[in-house]
Structure formats: C-alpha cells, structure tokens
Design a protein around this motif. Sequence first.
Motif, short mmCIF file in Angstrom:
data_model
loop_
_atom_site.label_atom_id
_atom_site.label_comp_id
_atom_site.label_asym_id
_atom_site.label_seq_id
_atom_site.Cartn_x
_atom_site.Cartn_y
_atom_site.Cartn_z
N ALA A 6 0.88 -1.18 0.00
CA ALA A 6 0.00 0.00 0.00
C ALA A 6 0.92 1.22 0.00
O ALA A 6 1.96 1.21 0.66
N ALA A 8 0.60 3.99 1.45
CA ALA A 8 0.73 4.66 2.73
C ALA A 8 1.66 3.93 3.70
O ALA A 8 2.12 4.51 4.68
N SER A 9 1.93 2.65 3.44
CA SER A 9 2.73 1.86 4.40
C SER A 9 4.21 2.24 4.34
O SER A 9 4.85 2.10 3.29
N PRO A 10 4.79 2.69 5.46
CA PRO A 10 6.22 3.01 5.43
C PRO A 10 7.08 1.76 5.26
O PRO A 10 8.20 1.85 4.75
N ILE A 54 1.26 -6.35 4.84
CA ILE A 54 2.03 -5.83 3.73
C ILE A 54 3.26 -5.14 4.33
O ILE A 54 3.18 -4.63 5.45
N VAL A 110 2.88 3.81 13.04
CA VAL A 110 1.71 3.17 12.41
C VAL A 110 0.70 2.78 13.50
O VAL A 110 -0.51 2.97 13.34
N ARG A 113 -1.21 5.75 14.34
CA ARG A 113 -2.19 6.07 13.30
C ARG A 113 -3.47 5.24 13.52
O ARG A 113 -4.58 5.76 13.48
N TYR A 114 -3.29 3.93 13.76
CA TYR A 114 -4.47 3.09 13.98
C TYR A 114 -5.19 3.49 15.26
O TYR A 114 -6.43 3.54 15.31
N TYR A 167 6.80 9.16 6.72
CA TYR A 167 5.50 8.78 7.30
C TYR A 167 5.04 9.81 8.33
O TYR A 167 3.85 10.16 8.38
N ARG A 171 1.44 11.57 7.94
CA ARG A 171 0.32 11.35 8.87
C ARG A 171 0.31 12.29 10.08
O ARG A 171 -0.74 12.51 10.68
C1 BEZ Z 1 -1.69 4.29 6.77
O1 BEZ Z 1 -2.73 4.54 6.12
O2 BEZ Z 1 -1.17 5.14 7.50
C2 BEZ Z 1 -1.11 2.92 6.63
C3 BEZ Z 1 -1.64 2.04 5.67
C4 BEZ Z 1 -1.08 0.77 5.55
C5 BEZ Z 1 -0.04 0.36 6.36
C6 BEZ Z 1 0.48 1.25 7.31
C7 BEZ Z 1 -0.06 2.51 7.43
#
Ligand code: BEZ
Length: 204
Positions: A6, A8-10, A54, A110, A113-114, A167, A171
């Motif tokens: 993805a 967005a994933s660092p 991922i 991360v 973020r969640y 990242y 974010r």
């Molecule tokens: C994010 O949206 O911040 C993200 C998406 C996938 C993996 C890690 C973070």
Amino acid sequence: MKLLYADASPFARKVRAVAYELGLQDRIALDFIKAVPGAEPNRELGAANPLRKIPTLLLDDGRSIYDSTVICEYLDGLVPEIALIPSDGAQRAEVMTEHALANGLMDAAVGLRYETAVRPEDARWPSWIADHWDRIDTGLDWFEANSGRLAEPINLAQIALGCLMGYLDFRFAEKGWRSNRPKIAAWGETMLSRPSFTETVPAG
Ligand code: BEZ
C-alpha cells in the motif's frame, strides 16, 4: 516478482526504496492491497502471508517472502555490486541495530495512526498514545545525537529512517518532528530528495 503493498505503508515504502537503490524497481510489479486490521480479512493476502501483512513479496515460482526486513535482505542479495546491508559481522550488527530502531519507530507511528484514526474514540488509551510518542521522540533524539552515523554510505537503516520521516510528514505533520533536530532535519532533506524517495511518496 510482485509486491503486495500500500502506498501509505512506510514498510512497503522501505522495500520500494531499497528496490530503487538497487536498480530493481522495474523487476517488481506492484499490487495495491487493502488490509486494515480489525476490518474484513483480506483472504488474497492471507493466502500469501498468514499474518495478512504488507509488504509481502511474491516470487515468480510462487513462494512468498515477508516481512519487510527479510524482503530487503533478499533484494540486497540479488545485486552483489551494492551492499545496503554490510556483510561484515560488527558493521552488520551496527547497521541492523540502527535499522531495528528506525523500523520500531515506524511500528510505533503506524500503531499511533491506527489508535487515533481507526480505533473507536471511546476505546482509545491516552497513556499508550503518550508512551508511543515518547518512544518516537527518544528514538529521533538518538539519531540526532548520533547523526555522524548518517554520513556513512547509504544503508538499510538510513532508508528506514527516511521512511519514518516521510511517514511522520504524511500522517503527523502537525507534530513537527524537525524542531530541535537540525542535523537529522538537514539529512532528511537530502535523503527524501533521492529518486528512491521521490518515486515512492505516500498517498491515500
Ligand atoms: C496508513 O494509512 O497510515 C497505513 C496504511 C497501511 C499500512 C500502514 C499505514
């Protein structure tokens, strides 16, 4: 090879940046995967990686490789002329320890973020959030205090640190990680302008 990833994933960015640094980017097809913890399981990803994480790299013979660090080691081994991970024991331990720090800070970011964007508001845990910001601050302070290490030829730890910076900008720009850290801020400016980073800017 195909990378389940993805934008967005660092961690996925780290693998993609490593591929660019090694000149392997055109040998890796990208397959965008939506995989949010706590949402409907992504069974396509689960078939390749039971952890449903991922990045996962699919080899042409059907085997899967994960996690991001193992993928980076694998890619680094494909290009004998370049060593993003030193082969020498002491140097390798030093770079991999710095990588573990930058990578662990990405994990904390991360997680934050969640915790702050996905977890229902009434289930959030303020002291967990404060503790994870403290880890990120302490870790960035370590790199500031040891910025001489960043003058070394590019390596996996530096790429992971660049991905962490990217990242945080993506974010958590409002946190202003650069303030009081002029050395790594200047280093990050150069790092994030390399093609391996400009070609992998997060979106979404
Ligand atoms: C994010 O949206 O911040 C993200 C998406 C996938 C993996 C890690 C973070």
